[in-house]
Design an enzyme around this catalytic site. Sequence first.
Site, PDB file in Angstrom:
ATOM      1  N   TYR A  70      -8.098  -9.772   6.694  1.00 27.41           N
ATOM      2  CA  TYR A  70      -8.194  -8.923   5.499  1.00 27.41           C
ATOM      3  C   TYR A  70      -7.077  -7.903   5.405  1.00 27.41           C
ATOM      4  O   TYR A  70      -7.177  -6.912   4.709  1.00 27.41           O
ATOM      5  CB  TYR A  70      -9.540  -8.192   5.478  1.00 27.41           C
ATOM      6  CG  TYR A  70     -10.665  -9.128   5.189  1.00 27.41           C
ATOM      7  CD1 TYR A  70     -10.954  -9.486   3.879  1.00 27.41           C
ATOM      8  CD2 TYR A  70     -11.403  -9.683   6.224  1.00 27.41           C
ATOM      9  CE1 TYR A  70     -11.978 -10.377   3.611  1.00 27.41           C
ATOM     10  CE2 TYR A  70     -12.434 -10.574   5.965  1.00 27.41           C
ATOM     11  CZ  TYR A  70     -12.712 -10.916   4.652  1.00 27.41           C
ATOM     12  OH  TYR A  70     -13.719 -11.794   4.376  1.00 27.41           O
ATOM     13  N   SER A  71      -6.015  -8.142   6.114  1.00 24.67           N
ATOM     14  CA  SER A  71      -5.002  -7.119   6.267  1.00 24.67           C
ATOM     15  C   SER A  71      -4.202  -6.860   4.986  1.00 24.67           C
ATOM     16  O   SER A  71      -3.542  -7.750   4.453  1.00 24.67           O
ATOM     17  CB  SER A  71      -4.050  -7.560   7.381  1.00 24.67           C
ATOM     18  OG  SER A  71      -2.964  -6.697   7.460  1.00 24.67           O
ATOM     19  N   ASN A  72      -4.263  -5.614   4.515  1.00 25.94           N
ATOM     20  CA  ASN A  72      -3.382  -5.206   3.420  1.00 25.94           C
ATOM     21  C   ASN A  72      -1.934  -5.187   3.885  1.00 25.94           C
ATOM     22  O   ASN A  72      -1.011  -5.361   3.094  1.00 25.94           O
ATOM     23  CB  ASN A  72      -3.731  -3.792   2.953  1.00 25.94           C
ATOM     24  CG  ASN A  72      -4.987  -3.762   2.095  1.00 25.94           C
ATOM     25  OD1 ASN A  72      -5.364  -4.761   1.510  1.00 25.94           O
ATOM     26  ND2 ASN A  72      -5.632  -2.610   2.048  1.00 25.94           N
ATOM     27  N   HIS A  73      -1.783  -4.936   5.159  1.00 27.10           N
ATOM     28  CA  HIS A  73      -0.441  -4.836   5.733  1.00 27.10           C
ATOM     29  C   HIS A  73       0.293  -6.177   5.668  1.00 27.10           C
ATOM     30  O   HIS A  73       1.488  -6.238   5.331  1.00 27.10           O
ATOM     31  CB  HIS A  73      -0.567  -4.336   7.179  1.00 27.10           C
ATOM     32  CG  HIS A  73       0.682  -4.446   7.969  1.00 27.10           C
ATOM     33  ND1 HIS A  73       1.776  -3.632   7.750  1.00 27.10           N
ATOM     34  CD2 HIS A  73       1.024  -5.279   8.969  1.00 27.10           C
ATOM     35  CE1 HIS A  73       2.725  -3.978   8.601  1.00 27.10           C
ATOM     36  NE2 HIS A  73       2.309  -4.965   9.342  1.00 27.10           N
ATOM     37  N   ILE A  74      -0.411  -7.264   5.980  1.00 24.54           N
ATOM     38  CA  ILE A  74       0.189  -8.602   5.909  1.00 24.54           C
ATOM     39  C   ILE A  74       0.724  -8.853   4.495  1.00 24.54           C
ATOM     40  O   ILE A  74       1.862  -9.297   4.289  1.00 24.54           O
ATOM     41  CB  ILE A  74      -0.873  -9.674   6.283  1.00 24.54           C
ATOM     42  CG1 ILE A  74      -1.173  -9.620   7.784  1.00 24.54           C
ATOM     43  CG2 ILE A  74      -0.458 -11.068   5.832  1.00 24.54           C
ATOM     44  CD1 ILE A  74      -0.095 -10.167   8.677  1.00 24.54           C
TER      45      ILE A  74
END
Length: 279
Positions: A70-74
Site C-alpha cells: 500500500y505504499s504511497n512512496h512506491i
Amino acid sequence: MENVAGLRLPSPLVELEDERVARHGVRVWLKRDDLIHPEFPGNKWRKLKYNVAAAREQGASTLVTFGGAYSNHIRAVAAAGRHFGFETVGIIRGEKHEPLNDSLAYAERTGMRLEYVDRETYREKHRLEFGDAYVIPEGGANAHGVRGCRELVGEIGVDFDVLCCACGTGSTLAGVAKGLAAHQRALGFAVLKGAGFLNDDVKALQKAAFGETTGNWSIELDFHFGGYAKRKPELDEFIASFEQAALDWVYEAKMMYGLYALIESGRFERGTTLVALIA
Ligand SMILES: *Cc1c(COP(=O)(O)O)cnc(C)c1O
C-alpha cells in the site's frame, strides 16, 4: 524538482471548522500537503525532492526503492522516475496479489519494474546490491527526505503551538520538529502497532540530517487501529464524519482521530492553536 507542472507550493493552509473541536476552545489548521500534486501523494514530494537532486548529481540512471503493497512512496518514486527520466525499480514486500491494488497498478503503469521478495529477504534488504542505481530507503526515510520535510514548517503563515503529523517511518516528524520555533512542539501519531522503536528512529534520522536531535517532539502510540494498513469501524465512521478533507485511512485518519481524542480528553489548554499535517 520544482519544475514539475502543476505543483501547488506552498500547500494550502485552511482552518478546521468542526464543533467537536471548537467547543474545547482550541483552533486547528489543516496543512494540506495532500494537495501538492496528484502524482506525489502525501509528504512524498517533500521527501523525494533532495533525493532526486542527489541521484542526478551522482549520475545515476535508475532509482531503486522499497515498500509494502500500500505504499504511497512506491507510487511517488514511480512518478518521480517518469518526470525526471530515471528508470525505477520497486522492491515489494510479500507476494504478488492480482489484481494489483491502486498503488502498485499505478507504479507499474508509470513504468516501474516491481520485484516481489519474501519477508525474510525484505528484512535483509540492506544486503541487496543494485550496482550504480540510486537507492532510496523505504518511505524516503533518509537525511535528504528529512531535510525536505523540514521546509514545510516555513510555509505555515499562522502562529501555532503544536504541529501534528502521522508517523510511518518518522522522517516527517524528524524534519518538521527541526523547523519549529522555541515555543512550538511536534506531536506524531504512529500508524504501526508497537511502534516505540520510532523514538530511536526519529533521533537517528535527526542526527543523520542535522547532526543533532531536538527534544521538542513526542509520539502517540495508541492510535494504530490494529497496525499498518489495518482499520476498524470506528475509524471508518470518523472518516465519514470528517467533512473538510477525504482523509487517507492508512495515515491521516488515524492522526486526526487521535488528535480529536486528545482534544476531547483535555490534553490541550484552551487557546491552543494546532496545525495538523494532512500529508
Ligand atoms: C508516507 C506517508 C506518511 C508517513 O510519513 P513518515 O515520514 O514515513 O512518517 C504520512 N502520511 C501520508 C499520507 C503518507 O503518504
